[in-house]
Design a protein around this motif. Structure first.
Motif, PDB file in Angstrom:
ATOM      1  N   ILE A 165       5.961   3.996  -0.701  1.00 45.01           N
ATOM      2  CA  ILE A 165       4.555   4.369  -0.538  1.00 45.01           C
ATOM      3  C   ILE A 165       4.286   4.790   0.903  1.00 45.01           C
ATOM      4  CG2 ILE A 165       2.204   3.446  -0.508  1.00 45.01           C
ATOM      5  CD1 ILE A 165       3.047   1.731  -2.955  1.00 45.01           C
ATOM      6  N   LEU A 166       4.834   4.052   1.858  1.00 46.62           N
ATOM      7  CA  LEU A 166       4.672   4.423   3.270  1.00 46.62           C
ATOM      8  C   LEU A 166       5.279   5.797   3.541  1.00 46.62           C
ATOM      9  CD1 LEU A 166       5.467   0.987   4.953  1.00 46.62           C
ATOM     10  CD2 LEU A 166       3.247   2.135   4.918  1.00 46.62           C
ATOM     11  N   ALA A 167       6.453   6.053   2.978  1.00 46.61           N
ATOM     12  CA  ALA A 167       7.112   7.339   3.195  1.00 46.61           C
ATOM     13  C   ALA A 167       6.327   8.476   2.547  1.00 46.61           C
ATOM     14  CB  ALA A 167       8.532   7.287   2.644  1.00 46.61           C
ATOM     15  N   ALA A 168       5.795   8.221   1.352  1.00 44.66           N
ATOM     16  CA  ALA A 168       5.050   9.259   0.637  1.00 44.66           C
ATOM     17  C   ALA A 168       3.766   9.642   1.353  1.00 44.66           C
ATOM     18  CB  ALA A 168       4.735   8.797  -0.785  1.00 44.66           C
ATOM     19  N   ASN A 169       3.260   8.738   2.188  1.00 42.20           N
ATOM     20  CA  ASN A 169       2.004   8.982   2.902  1.00 42.20           C
ATOM     21  C   ASN A 169       2.220   9.155   4.404  1.00 42.20           C
ATOM     22  OD1 ASN A 169      -0.203   8.651   0.767  1.00 42.20           O
ATOM     23  ND2 ASN A 169       1.002   6.787   0.456  1.00 42.20           N
ATOM     24  N   ALA A 170       3.422   9.546   4.792  1.00 45.99           N
ATOM     25  CA  ALA A 170       3.743   9.671   6.218  1.00 45.99           C
ATOM     26  C   ALA A 170       2.871  10.713   6.912  1.00 45.99           C
ATOM     27  CB  ALA A 170       5.220  10.022   6.376  1.00 45.99           C
ATOM     28  N   GLU A 171       2.351  11.666   6.156  1.00 45.67           N
ATOM     29  CA  GLU A 171       1.516  12.713   6.755  1.00 45.67           C
ATOM     30  C   GLU A 171       0.086  12.251   7.038  1.00 45.67           C
ATOM     31  OE1 GLU A 171      -0.194  15.655   3.710  1.00 45.67           O
ATOM     32  OE2 GLU A 171       1.533  14.801   2.680  1.00 45.67           O
ATOM     33  N   ILE A 172      -0.272  11.057   6.556  1.00 47.89           N
ATOM     34  CA  ILE A 172      -1.641  10.565   6.749  1.00 47.89           C
ATOM     35  C   ILE A 172      -1.818  10.038   8.162  1.00 47.89           C
ATOM     36  CG2 ILE A 172      -3.288   8.774   6.071  1.00 47.89           C
ATOM     37  CD1 ILE A 172      -2.358   9.047   3.242  1.00 47.89           C
ATOM     38  N   VAL A 173      -2.924  10.383   8.772  1.00 49.28           N
ATOM     39  CA  VAL A 173      -3.291   9.843  10.080  1.00 49.28           C
ATOM     40  C   VAL A 173      -4.627   9.115   9.929  1.00 49.28           C
ATOM     41  CG1 VAL A 173      -2.046  11.517  11.472  1.00 49.28           C
ATOM     42  CG2 VAL A 173      -4.338  12.069  10.672  1.00 49.28           C
ATOM     43  N   SER A 174      -4.822   8.104  10.739  1.00 46.23           N
ATOM     44  CA  SER A 174      -6.049   7.305  10.643  1.00 46.23           C
ATOM     45  C   SER A 174      -6.750   7.251  11.987  1.00 46.23           C
ATOM     46  CB  SER A 174      -5.732   5.887  10.161  1.00 46.23           C
ATOM     47  OG  SER A 174      -4.860   5.227  11.067  1.00 46.23           O
ATOM     48  N   ALA A 175      -8.046   7.033  11.917  1.00 52.66           N
ATOM     49  CA  ALA A 175      -8.857   6.904  13.130  1.00 52.66           C
ATOM     50  C   ALA A 175      -9.893   5.817  12.911  1.00 52.66           C
ATOM     51  CB  ALA A 175      -9.536   8.236  13.468  1.00 52.66           C
ATOM     52  N   THR A 176     -10.059   4.972  13.921  1.00 54.76           N
ATOM     53  CA  THR A 176     -11.017   3.867  13.853  1.00 54.76           C
ATOM     54  C   THR A 176     -12.263   4.223  14.645  1.00 54.76           C
ATOM     55  OG1 THR A 176      -9.191   2.300  13.718  1.00 54.76           O
ATOM     56  CG2 THR A 176     -11.344   1.409  14.293  1.00 54.76           C
ATOM     57  N   LEU A 210      -5.570  11.131  -6.442  1.00 54.42           N
ATOM     58  CA  LEU A 210      -4.242  11.052  -5.825  1.00 54.42           C
ATOM     59  C   LEU A 210      -3.574   9.732  -6.186  1.00 54.42           C
ATOM     60  CD1 LEU A 210      -5.164  12.493  -2.309  1.00 54.42           C
ATOM     61  CD2 LEU A 210      -4.283  13.718  -4.316  1.00 54.42           C
ATOM     62  N   GLU A 211      -3.546   9.438  -7.481  1.00 52.46           N
ATOM     63  CA  GLU A 211      -3.055   8.144  -7.950  1.00 52.46           C
ATOM     64  C   GLU A 211      -1.609   7.899  -7.547  1.00 52.46           C
ATOM     65  OE1 GLU A 211      -2.819   5.581 -12.131  1.00 52.46           O
ATOM     66  OE2 GLU A 211      -3.736   7.564 -12.073  1.00 52.46           O
ATOM     67  N   LYS A 212      -0.778   8.937  -7.545  1.00 51.37           N
ATOM     68  CA  LYS A 212       0.641   8.768  -7.236  1.00 51.37           C
ATOM     69  C   LYS A 212       0.871   8.336  -5.782  1.00 51.37           C
ATOM     70  CE  LYS A 212       2.447  11.927 -10.735  1.00 51.37           C
ATOM     71  NZ  LYS A 212       3.251  13.145 -10.994  1.00 51.37           N
ATOM     72  N   ARG A 213      -0.091   8.558  -4.935  1.00 50.70           N
ATOM     73  CA  ARG A 213       0.053   8.154  -3.538  1.00 50.70           C
ATOM     74  C   ARG A 213      -0.147   6.651  -3.330  1.00 50.70           C
ATOM     75  NH1 ARG A 213      -0.069  11.505   0.903  1.00 50.70           N
ATOM     76  NH2 ARG A 213      -0.267  13.752   0.523  1.00 50.70           N
ATOM     77  N   SER A 214      -0.767   5.969  -4.304  1.00 54.08           N
ATOM     78  CA  SER A 214      -1.060   4.528  -4.168  1.00 54.08           C
ATOM     79  C   SER A 214      -1.799   4.261  -2.853  1.00 54.08           C
ATOM     80  CB  SER A 214       0.232   3.706  -4.233  1.00 54.08           C
ATOM     81  OG  SER A 214       0.888   3.870  -5.464  1.00 54.08           O
ATOM     82  N   LEU A 215      -2.913   4.967  -2.663  1.00 54.37           N
ATOM     83  CA  LEU A 215      -3.636   4.884  -1.390  1.00 54.37           C
ATOM     84  C   LEU A 215      -4.216   3.502  -1.133  1.00 54.37           C
ATOM     85  CD1 LEU A 215      -5.416   8.360  -1.475  1.00 54.37           C
ATOM     86  CD2 LEU A 215      -3.609   7.625   0.102  1.00 54.37           C
ATOM     87  N   GLY A 216      -4.610   2.777  -2.194  1.00 55.59           N
ATOM     88  CA  GLY A 216      -5.122   1.429  -1.988  1.00 55.59           C
ATOM     89  C   GLY A 216      -4.069   0.538  -1.368  1.00 55.59           C
ATOM     90  N   THR A 217      -2.836   0.596  -1.897  1.00 53.34           N
ATOM     91  CA  THR A 217      -1.727  -0.173  -1.324  1.00 53.34           C
ATOM     92  C   THR A 217      -1.423   0.297   0.085  1.00 53.34           C
ATOM     93  OG1 THR A 217      -0.736  -0.595  -3.493  1.00 53.34           O
ATOM     94  CG2 THR A 217       0.721  -0.723  -1.581  1.00 53.34           C
ATOM     95  N   TYR A 218      -1.439   1.606   0.290  1.00 52.85           N
ATOM     96  CA  TYR A 218      -1.150   2.145   1.622  1.00 52.85           C
ATOM     97  C   TYR A 218      -2.121   1.617   2.671  1.00 52.85           C
ATOM     98  CZ  TYR A 218      -0.817   5.355   5.525  1.00 52.85           C
ATOM     99  OH  TYR A 218      -0.701   5.869   6.788  1.00 52.85           O
ATOM    100  N   MET A 219      -3.399   1.550   2.339  1.00 52.21           N
ATOM    101  CA  MET A 219      -4.389   1.084   3.312  1.00 52.21           C
ATOM    102  C   MET A 219      -4.202  -0.399   3.635  1.00 52.21           C
ATOM    103  SD  MET A 219      -7.926   3.203   2.656  1.00 52.21           S
ATOM    104  CE  MET A 219      -8.102   2.920   0.901  1.00 52.21           C
ATOM    105  N   ILE A 220      -3.796  -1.193   2.642  1.00 52.18           N
ATOM    106  CA  ILE A 220      -3.509  -2.602   2.933  1.00 52.18           C
ATOM    107  C   ILE A 220      -2.297  -2.702   3.857  1.00 52.18           C
ATOM    108  CG2 ILE A 220      -2.801  -4.816   1.943  1.00 52.18           C
ATOM    109  CD1 ILE A 220      -4.414  -4.114  -0.543  1.00 52.18           C
ATOM    110  N   LEU A 221      -1.249  -1.918   3.581  1.00 51.49           N
ATOM    111  CA  LEU A 221      -0.073  -1.923   4.451  1.00 51.49           C
ATOM    112  C   LEU A 221      -0.447  -1.503   5.874  1.00 51.49           C
ATOM    113  CD1 LEU A 221       2.518  -0.297   2.017  1.00 51.49           C
ATOM    114  CD2 LEU A 221       2.426  -2.700   2.727  1.00 51.49           C
TER     115      LEU A 221
END
Length: 253
Positions: free
Chosen positions: A88-99, A190-201
């Motif tokens: 999941i982390l690898a599949a979302n490697a292109e995601i960037v976050s900002a606080t 974007l269910e295949k990305r498992s974004l909920g799990t990604y955000m917890i990670l």
């Protein structure tokens, strides 16, 4: 007459209502207001004692005949992702976050509505308006942040504020012993990305970087399908009558 305001919080009990997690059960909650100069300190203490925050209210279940709701916190420093989570982390490697500060935006609300319409059509939040969303985000007297997750734009360098497509949002309280995930939502298409799990990670990694021990996930309800994902993040502690105890996943059968 003594007019001095008590520094101790005043607690109240809600009337019984249908439980949103277990069919045939009734729920009650005990709650107090998080306001004033001690709100952040009180939020820390109450969260560590099993409360959750919603706007300027801290609450916890106080059901007469049921103890199914269990407070959960991940032991961030001991957590190591397994194979599926690494994928999941690898599949979302292109995601960037900002606080940023706890401020709503039209873009956030648009994603929030898509999420609710797909995942929670009959829930208590299903009719929330833009004003309701703004209140949910802004009505806080504690150290709350918005974390936005976006698709990285081609050519965007490090240190550049991301402006790509908004994929997910987390409303997060910064606490003395970690992070508390108050509410999060994401693009349901974007269910295949498992974004909920990604955000917890991502919150686990952020907590580690801060040198703090815990990520608070709210309540886990055994027997509730919508809560089952929370026990995937091991090791974790559950709040019991004896205090916080390490959860044994083999007992979740």
């Amino acid at each position: 007459m003594n007019t001095q305001v008590s520094p101790s919080p005043q607690f109240y009990l809600t009337a019984p209502a249908a439980c949103p997690y277990l069919a045939g059960q009734m729920e009650r909650k005990v709650f107090t207001h998080l306001v004033g100069p001690r709100a952040a300190e009180m939020n820390d203490l109450l969260t560590q004692g099993g409360f959750r925050r919603s706007q300027n209210i801290a609450y916890r279940p106080a059901c007469e005949a049921c103890r199914a709701c269990v407070s959960v916190r991940i032991l961030a420093n001991e957590f190591e992702p397994g194979r599926s989570m690494k994928r999941i982390l690898a599949a979302n490697a292109e995601i960037v976050s900002a606080t940023g500060p706890a401020q709503p935006s039209t873009e956030q609300f648009s994603l929030f509505r898509r999420y609710l319409d797909d995942r929670h059509q009959r829930g208590g939040m299903s009719d929330m308006s833009a004003l309701d969303y703004a209140i949910m985000v802004e009505d806080t007297h504690v150290n709350t942040r918005i974390i936005e997750y976006r698709r990285r734009e081609p050519g965007a360098g490090l240190g550049v504020v991301p402006k790509g497509e908004l994929l997910g949002v987390a409303l997060t309280d910064m606490m003395s012993d970690g992070l508390s995930m108050v509410y999060s939502f994401f693009n349901p298409e974007l269910e295949k990305r498992s974004l909920g799990t990604y955000m917890i990670l991502d919150h686990i990694n952020r907590t580690k970087a801060l040198g703090l021990p815990h990520v608070y996930l709210g309540y886990w309800v055994k027997g509730s399908a919508k809560m089952g994902y929370k026990t995937r993040f091991q090791p974790q502690e559950h709040l019991t009558a004896r205090g916080w105890e390490v959860f044994d996943p083999s007992t979740d059968a």
